[in-house]
Design an enzyme around this catalytic site. Structure first.
Site, PDB file in Angstrom:
ATOM      1  N   CYS A  96      -8.360 -10.704   6.315  1.00 52.83           N
ATOM      2  CA  CYS A  96      -7.123 -10.950   7.000  1.00 52.83           C
ATOM      3  C   CYS A  96      -6.983 -11.469   8.501  1.00 52.83           C
ATOM      4  O   CYS A  96      -8.115 -11.502   8.684  1.00 52.83           O
ATOM      5  CB  CYS A  96      -5.752  -9.699   6.158  1.00 52.83           C
ATOM      6  SG  CYS A  96      -4.058 -10.767   6.445  1.00 52.83           S
TER       7      CYS A  96
ATOM      8  N   CYS B 149      -4.422 -10.404  10.285  1.00 51.44           N
ATOM      9  CA  CYS B 149      -2.982 -10.310  10.828  1.00 51.44           C
ATOM     10  C   CYS B 149      -3.283  -8.883  12.008  1.00 51.44           C
ATOM     11  O   CYS B 149      -2.401  -9.467  13.236  1.00 51.44           O
ATOM     12  CB  CYS B 149      -1.788  -9.408  10.245  1.00 51.44           C
ATOM     13  SG  CYS B 149      -3.218  -7.738   9.085  1.00 51.44           S
TER      14      CYS B 149
ATOM     15  N   LYS C  11       0.058  -7.607  -3.812  1.00 49.74           N
ATOM     16  CA  LYS C  11       0.711  -7.450  -2.523  1.00 49.74           C
ATOM     17  C   LYS C  11       1.473  -7.384  -2.633  1.00 49.74           C
ATOM     18  O   LYS C  11       2.306  -8.223  -2.216  1.00 49.74           O
ATOM     19  CB  LYS C  11      -0.927  -7.723  -1.327  1.00 49.74           C
ATOM     20  CG  LYS C  11      -0.191  -6.678   0.270  1.00 49.74           C
ATOM     21  CD  LYS C  11      -1.380  -7.503   0.751  1.00 49.74           C
ATOM     22  CE  LYS C  11      -1.150  -6.396   2.709  1.00 49.74           C
ATOM     23  NZ  LYS C  11      -2.004  -7.093   3.507  1.00 49.74           N
TER      24      LYS C  11
ATOM     25  N   ARG D  45       6.636 -10.157   7.198  1.00 46.97           N
ATOM     26  CA  ARG D  45       5.226 -11.100   6.141  1.00 46.97           C
ATOM     27  C   ARG D  45       5.901 -11.546   4.825  1.00 46.97           C
ATOM     28  O   ARG D  45       5.355 -11.646   3.649  1.00 46.97           O
ATOM     29  CB  ARG D  45       4.536 -10.296   5.992  1.00 46.97           C
ATOM     30  CG  ARG D  45       3.509  -9.851   7.424  1.00 46.97           C
ATOM     31  CD  ARG D  45       2.526  -9.021   7.374  1.00 46.97           C
ATOM     32  NE  ARG D  45       1.909  -8.394   9.108  1.00 46.97           N
ATOM     33  CZ  ARG D  45       1.391  -8.056   9.621  1.00 46.97           C
ATOM     34  NH1 ARG D  45       1.671  -6.942   8.556  1.00 46.97           N
ATOM     35  NH2 ARG D  45       1.165  -7.709  10.281  1.00 46.97           N
TER      36      ARG D  45
ATOM     37  N   LYS E  48      -1.329  -2.805  -4.451  1.00 54.16           N
ATOM     38  CA  LYS E  48      -0.900  -2.608  -3.181  1.00 54.16           C
ATOM     39  C   LYS E  48       0.543  -2.839  -2.613  1.00 54.16           C
ATOM     40  O   LYS E  48       1.605  -3.413  -2.957  1.00 54.16           O
ATOM     41  CB  LYS E  48      -1.589  -2.625  -2.008  1.00 54.16           C
ATOM     42  CG  LYS E  48      -0.973  -2.016  -0.873  1.00 54.16           C
ATOM     43  CD  LYS E  48      -2.362  -2.745   0.227  1.00 54.16           C
ATOM     44  CE  LYS E  48      -2.174  -2.158   2.297  1.00 54.16           C
ATOM     45  NZ  LYS E  48      -2.968  -3.325   2.548  1.00 54.16           N
TER      46      LYS E  48
ATOM     47  N   SER F  97      -0.480   3.709   4.556  1.00 55.71           N
ATOM     48  CA  SER F  97      -0.047   4.250   5.531  1.00 55.71           C
ATOM     49  C   SER F  97       1.007   5.254   5.694  1.00 55.71           C
ATOM     50  O   SER F  97       0.984   6.419   5.720  1.00 55.71           O
ATOM     51  CB  SER F  97      -0.581   3.670   6.808  1.00 55.71           C
ATOM     52  OG  SER F  97       0.638   2.602   6.510  1.00 55.71           O
TER      53      SER F  97
ATOM     54  N   TYR G 168      -6.376   7.314   3.367  1.00 58.45           N
ATOM     55  CA  TYR G 168      -7.011   7.656   3.875  1.00 58.45           C
ATOM     56  C   TYR G 168      -7.158   9.711   4.148  1.00 58.45           C
ATOM     57  O   TYR G 168      -7.553  10.280   4.449  1.00 58.45           O
ATOM     58  CB  TYR G 168      -5.827   7.677   5.352  1.00 58.45           C
ATOM     59  CG  TYR G 168      -5.215   6.222   5.212  1.00 58.45           C
ATOM     60  CD1 TYR G 168      -5.888   5.843   6.230  1.00 58.45           C
ATOM     61  CD2 TYR G 168      -4.189   5.449   4.607  1.00 58.45           C
ATOM     62  CE1 TYR G 168      -5.768   4.555   5.923  1.00 58.45           C
ATOM     63  CE2 TYR G 168      -4.210   4.599   4.927  1.00 58.45           C
ATOM     64  CZ  TYR G 168      -4.625   3.405   5.577  1.00 58.45           C
ATOM     65  OH  TYR G 168      -4.642   2.041   6.096  1.00 58.45           O
TER      66      TYR G 168
END
Length: 354
Positions: free
Chosen positions: A136, A138, A223, A245, A276, A302, A341
């Protein structure tokens, strides 16, 4: 009368409900028995560990909104690769933080960009580690959007579109170009995440033309424009400088559209597919897995990670138990791979429970 119906008896002339015939609790009586009949087994081999890599030397910058996570310089990745492999985690996903950003995200398609350098370092330090490149723009653009934006200052300016609109097709060419650079650096998998129309087909064509037809594509096929990405903006230094976005990522209210998006990516050559975020979209994940039968990933993002840490820090929940329960629910819903994570911590926790 079947076994689920109570059996009526009479004691001293009074009707009484007898003990139930079927007792599901019988197979929950001990930890060993519960493990033996468990339907969903979580393993470190299910995990993919996301990493944030930046230019510099000896850098290990804590990410304040994501306890235990860091921005790492390329030279620090070898240590990380060793610990990941020792824990039985098979793969990492790379996000790049360039030294300089520009309107087109040129660091992403430079052979000397931060992620190509990181890929080469990881493949040298740990050849058996699967390296996935998040594809990507970004993190690389000075405006924080996932490609070229409509502006009088750029080639391809379209007066029929509003300024600031993400230009789909001009960005596809750059996605293909960057994918070839990352694959030539040694990336095992390319993972396009921009949610642009035709991104998988464009990348597949570019890879094949470059003689890289063996490199698979893991598409962020469904997504969503989610509020759960907040801490990632700090980690990747990629907040959009204007707007959001929603013009290219999916509306959180839509489920049927996810099946359409996945079908398009599969038709364009996606080898693996992703949903996602994960936990707020388990219904979508289950539907995608059932419909397409391809290797399916889910990204525990996250915000999911940060909110569990925040609640645990306040003493409101047990971090280990809640994190593993969350990961188990994602696998139970149909994920073959979980980007999380928690990967390293979860691997340790699982080892401690054996």
């Amino acid at each position: 009368m079947n076994g689920l119906q109570a059996v009526q008896t009479t004691i001293n002339g009074r009707a009484t409900v007898a003990e139930p015939v079927l007792r599901p609790r019988r197979i929950r009586i001990s930890p060993a028995l519960r493990r033996m009949v468990r339907e969903t087994a979580l393993s470190p081999s299910d995990f993919i560990y996301p990493l944030f890599v930046r230019h510099g030397q000896g850098e290990r910058r804590p990410i304040s909104s994501m306890p235990g996570q860091f921005q790492l310089s390329v030279d620090e990745l070898a240590k990380e690769a060793e610990s990941v492999l020792e824990l039985g985690i098979p793969a990492v996903l790379l996000f790049g933080i360039p030294a300089e950003k520009d309107w087109c995200g040129s660091d992403n398609f430079s052979p000397y960009g931060v992620v190509p350098e990181a890929i080469r370092a990881l493949k040298e330090a740990a050849p058996e580690l699967i390296v996935i490149s998040d594809m990507c723009f970004c993190e690389y653009t000075d405006h924080g959007h996932c490609g070229i934006i409509n502006s009088p200052m750029v080639d391809g300016y379209n007066t029929a579109l509003p300024e600031g609109y993400l230009l789909n097709d001009p960005t596809l060419e750059l996605l293909g170009r960057a994918s070839v650079v990352h694959a030539e650096a040694g990336a095992d998998i390319i993972a396009p995440s921009a949610m642009l129309d035709g991104m998988v087909g464009s990348i597949r064509g570019a890879l094949d033309e470059a003689g890289l037809e063996h490199v698979p594509i893991l598409s962020y096929a469904a997504k969503y424009a989610s509020s759960f990405y907040g801490p990632f903006r700090e980690a990747a230094e990629s907040p959009p400088s204007f707007g959001d976005r929603s013009q290219y990522q999916m509306d959180p209210a839509n489920r049927r559209e996810a099946l359409k998006e996945v079908a398009l990516d599969v038709a364009e050559g996606a080898d693996m597919i992703m949903v996602k975020p994960a936990l707020p979209y388990l219904d979508v994940l289950a539907a995608v897995r059932e419909e397409f039968k391809l290797p399916t990933a889910a990204y525990q993002v996250s915000g999911e990670y940060a909110m569990l840490h925040a609640a645990a820090a306040n003493g409101w929940l047990d971090l280990e138990r809640c994190a593993l329960e969350s990961l188990t629910s994602i696998k139970r819903a149909g994920a073959d791979m979980i980007l999380t994570y928690f990967a390293k911590d979860a691997a340790r926790w699982l080892a401690g429970r054996q």
